[in-house]
Design an enzyme around this catalytic site. Structure first.
Site, PDB file in Angstrom:
ATOM      1  CB  VAL A 152      -0.808  -0.022   1.310  1.00  0.00           C
ATOM      2  CG1 VAL A 152      -1.792   1.341   1.311  1.00  0.00           C
ATOM      3  CG2 VAL A 152      -2.110  -1.042   0.987  1.00  0.00           C
TER       4      VAL A 152
ATOM      5  CG  ASP B  59       9.994   0.182   5.361  1.00  0.00           C
ATOM      6  OD1 ASP B  59       9.057   0.166   4.692  1.00  0.00           O
ATOM      7  OD2 ASP B  59      10.713  -0.712   5.970  1.00  0.00           O
TER       8      ASP B  59
ATOM      9  CE  LYS C 178       9.651  -3.049   1.740  1.00  0.00           C
ATOM     10  NZ  LYS C 178       8.664  -3.236   2.884  1.00  0.00           N
TER      11      LYS C 178
ATOM     12  CG  LEU D 222      -3.568  -1.279  -3.505  1.00  0.00           C
ATOM     13  CD1 LEU D 222      -2.861  -2.559  -3.533  1.00  0.00           C
ATOM     14  CD2 LEU D 222      -2.501  -0.094  -3.303  1.00  0.00           C
TER      15      LEU D 222
ATOM     16  CE  LYS E 171      -9.194  -2.505   2.818  1.00  0.00           C
ATOM     17  NZ  LYS E 171      -7.888  -2.312   2.123  1.00  0.00           N
TER      18      LYS E 171
ATOM     19  CG  ASN F 119     -11.009  -6.136   1.698  1.00  0.00           C
ATOM     20  OD1 ASN F 119     -11.301  -5.556   0.649  1.00  0.00           O
ATOM     21  ND2 ASN F 119      -9.851  -6.025   2.291  1.00  0.00           N
TER      22      ASN F 119
ATOM     23  CB  CYS G 128      -6.471  -8.239   1.941  1.00  0.00           C
ATOM     24  SG  CYS G 128      -5.214  -7.013   1.735  1.00  0.00           S
TER      25      CYS G 128
HETATM   26  C1  UDX Z   1      -8.208  -7.440  -1.882  1.00  0.00           C
HETATM   27  C2  UDX Z   1      -9.304  -6.290  -2.503  1.00  0.00           C
HETATM   28  O1  UDX Z   1     -10.019  -6.764  -3.686  1.00  0.00           O
HETATM   29  C3  UDX Z   1      -8.926  -4.831  -2.527  1.00  0.00           C
HETATM   30  O2  UDX Z   1      -9.893  -3.957  -2.588  1.00  0.00           O
HETATM   31  C4  UDX Z   1      -8.136  -4.807  -0.988  1.00  0.00           C
HETATM   32  O3  UDX Z   1      -7.680  -3.411  -1.115  1.00  0.00           O
HETATM   33  C5  UDX Z   1      -7.212  -5.724  -0.656  1.00  0.00           C
HETATM   34  O4  UDX Z   1      -7.668  -7.218  -0.621  1.00  0.00           O
HETATM   35  P1  UDX Z   1      -6.227  -8.583  -3.214  1.00  0.00           P
HETATM   36  O5  UDX Z   1      -6.223  -9.512  -2.012  1.00  0.00           O
HETATM   37  O6  UDX Z   1      -4.996  -8.113  -3.606  1.00  0.00           O
HETATM   38  O7  UDX Z   1      -7.419  -7.370  -2.818  1.00  0.00           O
HETATM   39  O8  UDX Z   1      -6.772  -9.424  -4.254  1.00  0.00           O
HETATM   40  P2  UDX Z   1      -8.218  -9.838  -5.067  1.00  0.00           P
HETATM   41  O9  UDX Z   1      -8.225  -9.508  -6.305  1.00  0.00           O
HETATM   42  O10 UDX Z   1      -9.122  -9.079  -4.355  1.00  0.00           O
HETATM   43  O11 UDX Z   1      -8.052 -11.359  -4.667  1.00  0.00           O
HETATM   44  C6  UDX Z   1      -8.404 -12.043  -3.483  1.00  0.00           C
HETATM   45  C7  UDX Z   1      -8.574 -13.488  -3.602  1.00  0.00           C
HETATM   46  O12 UDX Z   1      -9.735 -13.838  -3.989  1.00  0.00           O
HETATM   47  C8  UDX Z   1      -7.352 -14.249  -4.561  1.00  0.00           C
HETATM   48  O13 UDX Z   1      -6.995 -15.576  -4.008  1.00  0.00           O
HETATM   49  C9  UDX Z   1      -8.290 -14.479  -5.656  1.00  0.00           C
HETATM   50  O14 UDX Z   1      -7.837 -15.704  -6.520  1.00  0.00           O
HETATM   51  C10 UDX Z   1      -9.592 -14.804  -5.179  1.00  0.00           C
HETATM   52  N1  UDX Z   1     -10.818 -14.595  -6.232  1.00  0.00           N
HETATM   53  C11 UDX Z   1     -11.182 -13.409  -6.524  1.00  0.00           C
HETATM   54  C12 UDX Z   1     -11.617 -15.686  -6.509  1.00  0.00           C
HETATM   55  O15 UDX Z   1     -11.344 -16.728  -6.035  1.00  0.00           O
HETATM   56  N2  UDX Z   1     -12.882 -15.299  -7.264  1.00  0.00           N
HETATM   57  C13 UDX Z   1     -13.047 -14.071  -7.674  1.00  0.00           C
HETATM   58  O16 UDX Z   1     -14.113 -14.046  -8.536  1.00  0.00           O
HETATM   59  C14 UDX Z   1     -12.289 -13.082  -7.294  1.00  0.00           C
END
Ligand code: UDX
Length: 429
Positions: free
Chosen positions: A11, A30, A35, A153, A204, A208, A260
């Site tokens: 982030v 950081d 890093k 994101l 948030k 999620n 997340c």
């Molecule tokens: C997520 C949220 O989308 C984002 O808005 C937040 O800021 C952080 O958490 P991220 O963890 O980067 O983002 O990935 P994301 O694209 O949401 O996918 C999460 C998981 O769900 C992955 O394992 C993905 O493969 C799975 N997924 C996603 C599914 O199994 N099916 C879907 O339709 C979408």
């Protein structure tokens, strides 16, 4: 504007870089010296499409710098963003020690009015605690405002999501910091929602959890589809055309993972528990997700009968496409489960193999995805990388001792796979 970001994880680094890209002057801080040195030399510690180029470009333009000194960062800017980790504790609650530490460091360095913006995902009512802490540790006794500004994101699409956000959420305790935050975000041309600080923090976790719920919902539907001969993709397409539902995050899979969703779900359930609400709905989301992995492993075991000594090729190790992140990756969990049953694995991931090597041992890491099936009894798709759709299926079929494919991401068309001679088992189809 002059901005400081504390924490250069996903982030922090993407936010700082994109702020610089739209013209702000950004100092990223950081406490990890190695890093900071790496970033100062123009390299980044993660794989994220487009990010390294943007870091180099903005550093060269003098808009983006890196430091290991919080006091220096605080002195440089009027607006200080906190983007440090909020890892889970064994009981699911959030470890707030990084946030508290940074709040104290900022407080100690403040000599005039500052806006302190929390970007990390935190439990509702954290803003009040951060404000209390800063007040307590600020020897200079200067004015400040604490703001909640959650980040939405997705890894793998982080630059795109940050540059073109659906919305910007700004949670405040007073109106004083609002014009500055509007100025920070003006170049992004996105709607800005100003709320009270607790609502912003809740947006948030609520978002999620809802997205995770959507995935578990379609995964539950996939079970019904398998029991009835329906096709979960058709169902999702039909549901998704209703604008109230939407098609995104309705892809059935072997389960969601990452840094997340699993963590935020546990945290939100715990937060609710502390507020004396039993969030049974979200517990069910977790249960469905865990069951989805069990069902997938069982599907493989039922088909191959004995897994001990069987050679299985696995495509995908990252928790999703476009990333090298393996944290809470369903693909890795699957590999461990198959290994536990005695299977011998050949694995490939376009970007995550280096990181996987620290966690997944006694497997053969294969550089070319088309060589994974060589001598295997079955091939498994575990991550939804676009490039896996370009797999040489004819070669894979010939390489396998029996042409069996388990697709945990529904990348191929079942009829086409049958036509090509595969025994093809996917999710909910
Ligand atoms: C997520 C949220 O989308 C984002 O808005 C937040 O800021 C952080 O958490 P991220 O963890 O980067 O983002 O990935 P994301 O694209 O949401 O996918 C999460 C998981 O769900 C992955 O394992 C993905 O493969 C799975 N997924 C996603 C599914 O199994 N099916 C879907 O339709 C979408």
């Amino acid at each position: 504007m002059k901005l400081t970001i504390i924490g250069t994880g996903y982030v922090g680094l993407v936010t700082g870089t994109c702020f610089a890209e739209v013209g702000h002057h950004v100092c990223c801080v950081d406490n990890d010296d190695a890093k900071v040195k790496m970033l100062q030399s123009g390299r980044i510690p993660i794989y994220e499409p487009g990010l390294e180029e943007l870091v180099q470009k903005n550093a060269a333009a003098g808009r983006l710098s890196f430091s290991n000194n919080t006091a220096e960062g605080v002195a440089k800017s009027d607006v200080v963003f906190i983007a440090v980790p909020t890892p889970p504790q064994p009981d699911g609650s959030v470890d707030m020690s990084f946030i508290e530490r940074v709040a104290r460091d900022i407080a100690a360095a403040m000599t005039d009015y500052k806006i302190i913006v929390d970007k990390s995902t935190v439990p509702v009512q954290t803003g009040d605690k951060v404000a209390e802490t800063i007040k307590r540790y600020c020897k200079a006794r200067v004015d400040f405002d604490v703001v909640s500004n959650p980040e939405f994101l997705r890894e793998g699409f982080a630059v795109e999501d940050l540059m073109k956000p659906d919305r910007i959420v700004v949670g405040v305790r007073t109106q004083r910091p609002v014009p500055a935050l509007k100025e920070v975000y003006a170049p992004f041309n996105a709607p800005i929602i100003v709320t009270d600080i607790n609502s912003a923090e809740l947006i948030k976790h609520a978002s999620n959890s809802f997205l995770a719920l959507k995935i578990s919902y379609i995964n539950a539907i996939s079970v019904i589809c398998e029991a009835t001969g329906a096709n979960v993709q058709e169902v999702a397409n039909g549901m998704g055309m209703d604008e109230r539902i939407g098609r995104r995050f309705l892809n059935a899979s072997l389960g969601f993972g990452g840094s997340c969703f699993p963590k935020d779900l546990s945290a939100f359930i715990k937060i609710a528990e502390q507020l004396r609400y039993d969030f049974g709905l979200l517990k069910e989301v977790q249960k469905i997700n865990a069951a989805q992995m069990d069902r997938f492993v069982k599907k493989i075991a039922d088909t191959l009968w004995v897994l001990k000594g069987k050679k299985i090729g696995v495509l995908g190790l990252a928790f999703k496409q476009n990333t090298d992140d393996i944290r809470t990756s369903p693909a890795l969990e699957l590999c461990h489960r198959l290994q536990k049953e005695g299977a011998i694995l050949r694995v490939h991931d376009p970007k995550a193999m280096e990181k996987a090597k620290a966690d997944l041992h006694n497997v053969t890491y294969v550089d070319d995805m088309n060589e994974v099936a060589e001598g295997c009894d079955a091939l498994v798709i575990a991550t939804e990388w676009e490039e896996f759709k370009k797999l040489d299926l004819e070669r894979a079929r010939k390489s396998l001792s029996h042409p069996i494919m388990f697709d945990g991401r529904n990348l191929f068309d079942p009829q086409e796979m049958e036509r090509l001679g595969f025994i093809y088992k996917s999710i909910g189809r």
